[in-house]
Design a protein around this motif. Structure first.
Motif, PDB file in Angstrom:
ATOM      1  N   LEU A  48      -2.474   1.467   4.455  1.00 16.38           N
ATOM      2  CA  LEU A  48      -1.296   0.293   4.157  1.00 16.38           C
ATOM      3  C   LEU A  48      -1.967  -0.838   4.787  1.00 16.38           C
ATOM      4  O   LEU A  48      -2.964  -0.874   5.745  1.00 16.38           O
ATOM      5  CB  LEU A  48      -0.070   0.884   5.063  1.00 16.38           C
ATOM      6  N   SER A  49      -1.539  -2.034   4.248  1.00 15.20           N
ATOM      7  CA  SER A  49      -2.102  -3.343   4.609  1.00 15.20           C
ATOM      8  C   SER A  49      -0.863  -4.366   4.910  1.00 15.20           C
ATOM      9  O   SER A  49      -0.012  -4.002   4.277  1.00 15.20           O
ATOM     10  CB  SER A  49      -3.073  -3.902   3.539  1.00 15.20           C
TER      11      SER A  49
ATOM     12  N   GLY B   1       0.894  -1.218   0.008  1.00 13.08           N
ATOM     13  CA  GLY B   1      -0.076  -0.101   0.013  1.00 13.08           C
ATOM     14  C   GLY B   1       0.836   1.329  -0.035  1.00 13.08           C
ATOM     15  O   GLY B   1       0.172   2.338  -0.167  1.00 13.08           O
ATOM     16  N   GLY B   2       2.147   1.070   0.066  1.00 17.36           N
ATOM     17  CA  GLY B   2       2.887   2.361   0.057  1.00 17.36           C
ATOM     18  C   GLY B   2       2.958   2.826  -1.206  1.00 17.36           C
ATOM     19  O   GLY B   2       2.488   2.288  -2.145  1.00 17.36           O
TER      20      GLY B   2
ATOM     21  N   LEU C 228      -3.498   0.396   8.273  1.00 21.22           N
ATOM     22  CA  LEU C 228      -2.856   1.657   8.959  1.00 21.22           C
ATOM     23  C   LEU C 228      -3.676   2.620   7.663  1.00 21.22           C
ATOM     24  O   LEU C 228      -3.096   2.813   6.445  1.00 21.22           O
ATOM     25  CB  LEU C 228      -1.332   1.846   8.790  1.00 21.22           C
ATOM     26  N   GLN C 229      -4.492   3.588   8.173  1.00 21.41           N
ATOM     27  CA  GLN C 229      -5.089   4.559   7.296  1.00 21.41           C
ATOM     28  C   GLN C 229      -4.352   5.735   7.725  1.00 21.41           C
ATOM     29  O   GLN C 229      -4.273   6.294   9.131  1.00 21.41           O
ATOM     30  CB  GLN C 229      -6.543   4.778   7.651  1.00 21.41           C
ATOM     31  N   MET C 230      -3.568   6.441   6.691  1.00 22.21           N
ATOM     32  CA  MET C 230      -2.811   7.578   7.004  1.00 22.21           C
ATOM     33  C   MET C 230      -3.465   8.823   6.327  1.00 22.21           C
ATOM     34  O   MET C 230      -3.484   8.776   4.912  1.00 22.21           O
ATOM     35  CB  MET C 230      -1.383   7.241   6.481  1.00 22.21           C
TER      36      MET C 230
ATOM     37  N   PHE D  19      -3.646   9.395  11.680  1.00 21.40           N
ATOM     38  CA  PHE D  19      -3.559   7.903  11.528  1.00 21.40           C
ATOM     39  C   PHE D  19      -4.458   7.085  12.028  1.00 21.40           C
ATOM     40  O   PHE D  19      -4.610   7.268  13.351  1.00 21.40           O
ATOM     41  CB  PHE D  19      -2.209   7.329  11.707  1.00 21.40           C
ATOM     42  N   THR D  20      -4.914   5.924  11.553  1.00 21.91           N
ATOM     43  CA  THR D  20      -5.853   5.069  12.225  1.00 21.91           C
ATOM     44  C   THR D  20      -5.420   3.661  11.969  1.00 21.91           C
ATOM     45  O   THR D  20      -5.198   3.077  10.882  1.00 21.91           O
ATOM     46  CB  THR D  20      -7.150   5.313  12.019  1.00 21.91           C
ATOM     47  N   ILE D  21      -5.090   2.795  12.897  1.00 23.03           N
ATOM     48  CA  ILE D  21      -4.873   1.421  13.065  1.00 23.03           C
ATOM     49  C   ILE D  21      -6.015   0.684  13.056  1.00 23.03           C
ATOM     50  O   ILE D  21      -6.817   1.031  14.054  1.00 23.03           O
ATOM     51  CB  ILE D  21      -3.687   0.999  14.032  1.00 23.03           C
ATOM     52  N   SER D  22      -6.157  -0.186  12.467  1.00 22.76           N
ATOM     53  CA  SER D  22      -7.214  -1.221  12.589  1.00 22.76           C
ATOM     54  C   SER D  22      -6.891  -2.778  12.215  1.00 22.76           C
ATOM     55  O   SER D  22      -6.002  -2.857  11.603  1.00 22.76           O
ATOM     56  CB  SER D  22      -8.515  -0.921  11.746  1.00 22.76           C
TER      57      SER D  22
END
Length: 115
Positions: free
Chosen positions: A20-21, A8-9, A80-82, A67-70
């Protein structure tokens, strides 16, 4: 054989977003704390965000609110949603999985934020 595959970068302008995954094989992440780290050019690797098996999240001060980690245990993946990316977010992002004395690292995915 355990593998963590980060993806995902890419290259994005300042203010943009990336997701990112990190997909795991060889383990079930249900019982693992999952983390994202990054390493900027010429700097040490630093922790960015973590999420426990109970889905308790924590963030480094510089990314909190952006950022949000899930995690999706059914997909055996962490994300990681950035948002509102800044040039200082540039670096190689790595995921890791930890449970007790077991810790596994994935290869990195490069994020480049242009000003």
């Amino acid at each position: 054989h355990v593998q963590l595959q980060a993806s995902g970068g890419g290259l994005v302008q300042a203010g943009g977003s990336l997701r990112l995954s990190c997909s795991a094989t060889g383990i079930s992440i249900n019982e693992y704390t999952m983390r994202w780290h990054r390493q900027a050019p010429g700097k040490q690797r630093e922790l960015v965000a973590s999420i426990t098996k109970e889905k308790i999240q924590s963030y480094a001060g510089g990314v909190e609110g952006r950022f949000t980690i899930s995690r999706d245990n059914a997909e055996n993946s962490v994300y990681l949603q950035m948002n509102s990316l800044k040039p200082e977010d540039t670096g190689v992002y790595y995921c890791d999985a930890q449970r007790l004395f077991y810790r596994y690292w994935g290869q990195g995915t490069l994020v480049t934020v242009s000003s």
